[in-house]
Design a protein around this motif. Structure first.
Motif, mmCIF file in Angstrom:
data_model
loop_
_atom_site.group_PDB
_atom_site.id
_atom_site.type_symbol
_atom_site.label_atom_id
_atom_site.label_comp_id
_atom_site.label_asym_id
_atom_site.label_seq_id
_atom_site.Cartn_x
_atom_site.Cartn_y
_atom_site.Cartn_z
ATOM 1 N N GLU A 77 54.433 86.549 111.560
ATOM 2 C CA GLU A 77 54.943 85.565 112.345
ATOM 3 C C GLU A 77 54.449 86.224 113.654
ATOM 4 O OE1 GLU A 77 59.506 85.598 113.203
ATOM 5 O OE2 GLU A 77 59.235 84.193 111.778
ATOM 6 N N ASN A 78 54.362 87.202 114.137
ATOM 7 C CA ASN A 78 53.970 87.814 115.415
ATOM 8 C C ASN A 78 52.559 87.563 115.760
ATOM 9 O OD1 ASN A 78 56.634 88.861 115.860
ATOM 10 N ND2 ASN A 78 56.108 90.858 115.044
ATOM 11 N N GLU A 79 51.587 87.721 114.743
ATOM 12 C CA GLU A 79 50.208 87.727 114.995
ATOM 13 C C GLU A 79 49.753 86.229 114.900
ATOM 14 O OE1 GLU A 79 48.898 92.060 113.096
ATOM 15 O OE2 GLU A 79 48.641 90.290 111.906
ATOM 16 N N LEU A 80 50.514 85.405 114.274
ATOM 17 C CA LEU A 80 50.263 84.066 113.972
ATOM 18 C C LEU A 80 50.467 83.103 115.204
ATOM 19 C CD1 LEU A 80 50.335 83.398 110.318
ATOM 20 C CD2 LEU A 80 48.311 83.778 111.572
ATOM 21 N N GLU A 81 51.410 83.705 116.026
ATOM 22 C CA GLU A 81 51.952 82.786 117.145
ATOM 23 C C GLU A 81 50.980 82.453 118.014
ATOM 24 O OE1 GLU A 81 55.529 83.427 120.802
ATOM 25 O OE2 GLU A 81 55.084 85.020 119.238
ATOM 26 N N GLY A 82 51.122 81.038 118.429
ATOM 27 C CA GLY A 82 50.233 80.546 119.260
ATOM 28 C C GLY A 82 48.677 79.995 118.810
ATOM 29 N N THR A 83 48.365 80.252 117.392
ATOM 30 C CA THR A 83 47.327 80.035 117.018
ATOM 31 C C THR A 83 47.048 78.565 116.325
ATOM 32 O OG1 THR A 83 47.821 80.863 114.798
ATOM 33 C CG2 THR A 83 47.030 82.633 116.305
ATOM 34 N N GLY A 84 48.377 78.038 116.189
ATOM 35 C CA GLY A 84 48.113 76.787 115.528
ATOM 36 C C GLY A 84 48.321 76.862 113.938
ATOM 37 N N ILE A 85 48.297 78.055 113.410
ATOM 38 C CA ILE A 85 48.334 78.333 111.824
ATOM 39 C C ILE A 85 49.764 78.551 111.659
ATOM 40 C CG2 ILE A 85 47.689 79.942 109.904
ATOM 41 C CD1 ILE A 85 45.078 80.581 111.870
ATOM 42 N N THR A 86 50.010 77.681 110.454
ATOM 43 C CA THR A 86 51.426 77.783 109.996
ATOM 44 C C THR A 86 51.607 78.857 108.825
ATOM 45 O OG1 THR A 86 51.712 75.419 110.290
ATOM 46 C CG2 THR A 86 53.185 76.732 108.807
ATOM 47 N N LEU A 87 52.853 79.740 109.168
ATOM 48 C CA LEU A 87 52.928 80.801 108.170
ATOM 49 C C LEU A 87 53.862 80.261 107.037
ATOM 50 C CD1 LEU A 87 53.275 83.633 107.055
ATOM 51 C CD2 LEU A 87 55.500 84.077 108.590
ATOM 52 N N PHE A 88 53.416 80.552 105.791
ATOM 53 C CA PHE A 88 53.948 80.401 104.395
ATOM 54 C C PHE A 88 54.544 81.326 103.977
ATOM 55 C CE2 PHE A 88 51.474 76.488 105.422
ATOM 56 C CZ PHE A 88 52.401 75.429 104.772
ATOM 57 N N ARG A 89 55.690 81.635 103.590
ATOM 58 C CA ARG A 89 56.558 82.856 103.322
ATOM 59 C C ARG A 89 56.452 82.815 101.823
ATOM 60 N NH1 ARG A 89 59.968 85.393 107.430
ATOM 61 N NH2 ARG A 89 59.558 84.582 109.443
ATOM 62 N N MET A 90 55.522 83.576 101.187
ATOM 63 C CA MET A 90 55.466 83.351 99.631
ATOM 64 C C MET A 90 56.677 83.958 98.888
ATOM 65 S SD MET A 90 51.465 84.836 99.250
ATOM 66 C CE MET A 90 51.708 85.425 97.585
ATOM 67 N N LEU A 91 57.148 83.017 97.764
ATOM 68 C CA LEU A 91 58.426 83.303 97.065
ATOM 69 C C LEU A 91 59.661 82.991 97.625
ATOM 70 C CD1 LEU A 91 57.295 86.535 95.206
ATOM 71 C CD2 LEU A 91 57.060 84.294 94.443
ATOM 72 N N ASP A 92 59.694 82.594 99.101
ATOM 73 C CA ASP A 92 61.034 82.285 99.728
ATOM 74 C C ASP A 92 61.230 80.649 99.086
ATOM 75 O OD1 ASP A 92 61.318 84.289 101.121
ATOM 76 O OD2 ASP A 92 60.978 83.205 103.106
ATOM 77 N N GLU A 93 62.449 80.653 99.058
ATOM 78 C CA GLU A 93 63.012 79.262 98.593
ATOM 79 C C GLU A 93 62.316 78.044 99.133
ATOM 80 O OE1 GLU A 93 67.067 77.137 97.603
ATOM 81 O OE2 GLU A 93 67.178 78.991 98.243
ATOM 82 N N GLY A 94 61.789 77.122 98.816
ATOM 83 C CA GLY A 94 61.463 75.980 99.036
ATOM 84 C C GLY A 94 60.117 75.818 99.704
ATOM 85 N N VAL A 95 59.342 77.145 99.682
ATOM 86 C CA VAL A 95 57.779 77.290 100.114
ATOM 87 C C VAL A 95 56.840 76.834 99.235
ATOM 88 C CG1 VAL A 95 56.220 79.053 101.208
ATOM 89 C CG2 VAL A 95 58.738 79.018 102.095
#
Length: 598
Positions: A77-95
């Motif tokens: 979350e910290n490293e991708l901020e402002g890059t335009g890349i969306t974080l997909f949290r593996m195994l989280d509900e609805g991901v």
């Protein structure tokens, strides 16, 4: 940095357009699906800016997403901020999974690009099935990083070391005989081996092509009578050539593997492991003739340590544990009296390890996280981005070494000053869980799924959890993470569930991770042993290899049952008995105090 990443993604999209690709996928892997990889293979890190050891980047003309597991959610979350890349949290509900995402996003007849050498067969074949209805074209023969990463490092190459057979417990010839017997049982005429730690174990050699992992980029092709070992010419030493002649091993160039497979005239049924063989090699095998996806027989053989290996490991772990004890003593003595940062603390521990006889390298870069930084499971402090330690809160240190005689992995969370009642409760829950698993008695046939609750239950009782497994195997002068054994309550598609065998080593590392507040982990390494055998079956237990005190300053006795207190006292008594001979008089006095009964 954010704009740099945006520019790199834009350059990748240009390369995709020129290559006729609609989507491009970049996993974290080398040509052998290794967990840790050399700089040459860190394409996903270069393109996304995310530095964790596990993650997959998917880029289309319109969007970009990165998938990673729970160990790295905060970091990503910290490293991708402002890059335009969306974080997909593996195994989280609805991901959605990567396969689900591609199935839903891609249009019929579109092209999915990826470097087939860095995607494993199991994942590639799974993609084929999911995307078959949409008639998706797989462009797996081109690495677009070559067009984008202009200053890409060279492929790593280091001379291979041949181990003394006295330290291995079994010769390469004996191991090859075992493999051939396993091939016969599987009905296979040949065996293609791509997994680097399995290759090093099989041939009793070690390399230096991956940081902290003593492996060499290589392949093997084994038949009933022949054995071919493919590796870079620059890595072949005279000792290796003599070793190869002794055991009937033919050395070939690393780049020759595909032409070799294409040129084989014999109609052989080839065994390969789809989890660790690249999709590109699988396609080569499939086009050539019959091939069969099955587990590498070498994986289980390697995981069950022989008595020679275990004897060396016991000695190595005592010396390594003593180094960690010396480190904790130094830290407690000097906190608040001299400037110590997360980085300099790690460097001091690394130095202590380097002075141990037989030291080769670290088994992974030391993780040193203070206060809230410890909530990031694989946090990495750097000299220009680290916290200074103070006489308050806690420091989590996860570390290990490579020695001529074993590989170590140990975590302790160390009290530097006052901590809250909540932190003490969490720390105590972790200690209780770790000790419950340490003292497990179980029947042969159990896997880590059966045992995980022993470590996790104190956390679940408090409605909290840690988003990772409880334990993994550890290599012998090899990778710090090793399968097939593991302790976890849930096994995903890429994770193997294996019966715990006598001689397998496994970590025991429950934890609590509270974002923005604190992280706690206590980790020992244990070895499974056979216990009583009776009419009810073969009972088993664990022997402990790691002997480092658990910080009693964060123990809340009111959160413990009498049996928990007895277990902690017994463990601490063993710590003192086994480690005191390695310490100075001053350190010995300190250890006697911190291991005295509650």
């Amino acid at each position: 940095m954010n704009q740099i990443i945006r520019n790199r993604i834009a350059a990748l999209r240009e390369a995709m357009e020129q290559a006729g690709m609609d989507f491009y996928m970049v996993p974290t892997a080398d040509f052998h699906n290794s967990e840790y990889v050399d700089q040459y293979f860190k394409v996903r890190e270069y393109l996304s800016g995310f530095t964790g050891s596990n993650g997959t980047l998917v880029v289309s003309r319109e969007e970009a997403g990165l998938w990673t597991d729970g160990r790295y959610f905060i970091q990503a979350e910290n490293e991708l901020e402002g890059t335009g890349i969306t974080l997909f949290r593996m195994l989280d509900e609805g991901v959605p999974t990567i396969k689900e995402y591609l199935r839903d996003r891609m249009k019929e007849g579109q092209t999915l690009g990826f470097d087939g050498r860095v995607v494993d067969t199991a994942f590639g074949v799974g993609l084929e099935k999911v995307l078959e209805e949409k008639k998706i074209v797989f462009a797996y023969g081109k690495d677009l990083a070559d067009a984008v990463w202009t200053d890409r490092p060279a492929l790593p190459s280091h001379p291979v070391m041949v181990l003394d057979e006295d330290i291995c417990g079994k010769s390469a010839g004996e191991k090859l005989e075992d493999v051939r017997r396993a091939m016969e049982k599987e009905g296979a005429d040949a065996f293609l081996l791509s997994k680097l730690d399995d290759l090093m174990w099989l041939f009793n050699v070690r390399g230096g092509d991956v940081e902290c992992n003593p492996v060499a980029l290589s392949y093997a092709y084994i038949t009933g009578k022949e054995c071919f070992f493919f590796l870079q010419e620059t890595e072949m030493t005279e000792a290796l050539r003599a070793h190869a002649v002794k055991y009937g091993i033919t050395l070939k160039g690393y780049e020759e593997i595909v032409p070799f497979l294409q040129d084989r005239k014999d109609k052989e049924c080839v065994l390969y492991d789809g989890r660790n063989t690249s999709y590109a090699l699988y396609r080569t095998l499939r086009e050539k003739g019959e091939c069969r996806d099955g587990k590498n027989p070498t994986e289980l053989m390697k995981a069950v340590k022989n008595e020679v290996e275990l004897a060396h490991m016991e000695q190595v772990y005592l010396k390594d544990s003593a180094a960690v004890c010396k480190f904790i003593y130094w830290l407690k003595k000097n906190i608040g009296k001299m400037k110590i940062t997360e980085v300099t603390a790690a460097q001091y521990l690394d130095h202590l390890r380097s002075e141990i006889d037989g030291f080769l390298d670290l088994s992974f870069p030391t993780i040193s996280g203070y206060k809230e930084n410890a909530a990031m499971m694989h946090y990495e402090a750097t000299e220009d981005n680290c916290k200074e330690l103070a006489p308050e809160g806690m420091l989590l240190v996860d570390s290990g070494g490579q020695y001529m005689g074993g590989t170590t992995d140990v975590t302790r969370t160390i009290v530097l000053g006052p901590v809250s009642p909540e932190i003490k409760e969490h720390f105590t829950a972790v200690a209780v869980g770790m000790l419950q698993l340490t003292n497990a008695r179980f029947l042969y046939g159990c896997t880590g799924r059966n045992l995980d609750i022993l470590a996790r239950q104190p956390m679940w009782d408090r409605n909290i959890d840690y988003k990772c497994g409880t334990g993994h195997g550890v290599g012998y002068i090899l990778n710090v993470h090793e399968g097939p054994q593991g302790i976890r309550w849930r096994f995903t598609e890429s994770q193997t569930e294996a019966v715990i065998e006598a001689g397998m080593d496994v970590t025991n590392e429950p934890g609590v991770y509270m974002e923005g507040s604190h992280g706690i982990r206590t980790e020992n390494v244990m070895v499974a042993r056979n216990g009583v055998k009776n009419g009810d079956g073969q009972f088993m237990y664990f022997d402990t290899l790691t002997y480092v005190p658990i910080d009693r300053e964060a123990i809340d006795v009111s959160c413990m049952q009498p049996v928990d207190i007895e277990r902690l006292n017994r463990y601490h008594r063993e710590v003192y008995e086994k480690i005191e001979k390695y310490l100075t008089e001053e350190e010995r006095e300190w250890l006697a105090d911190v291991t005295s009964p509650l």
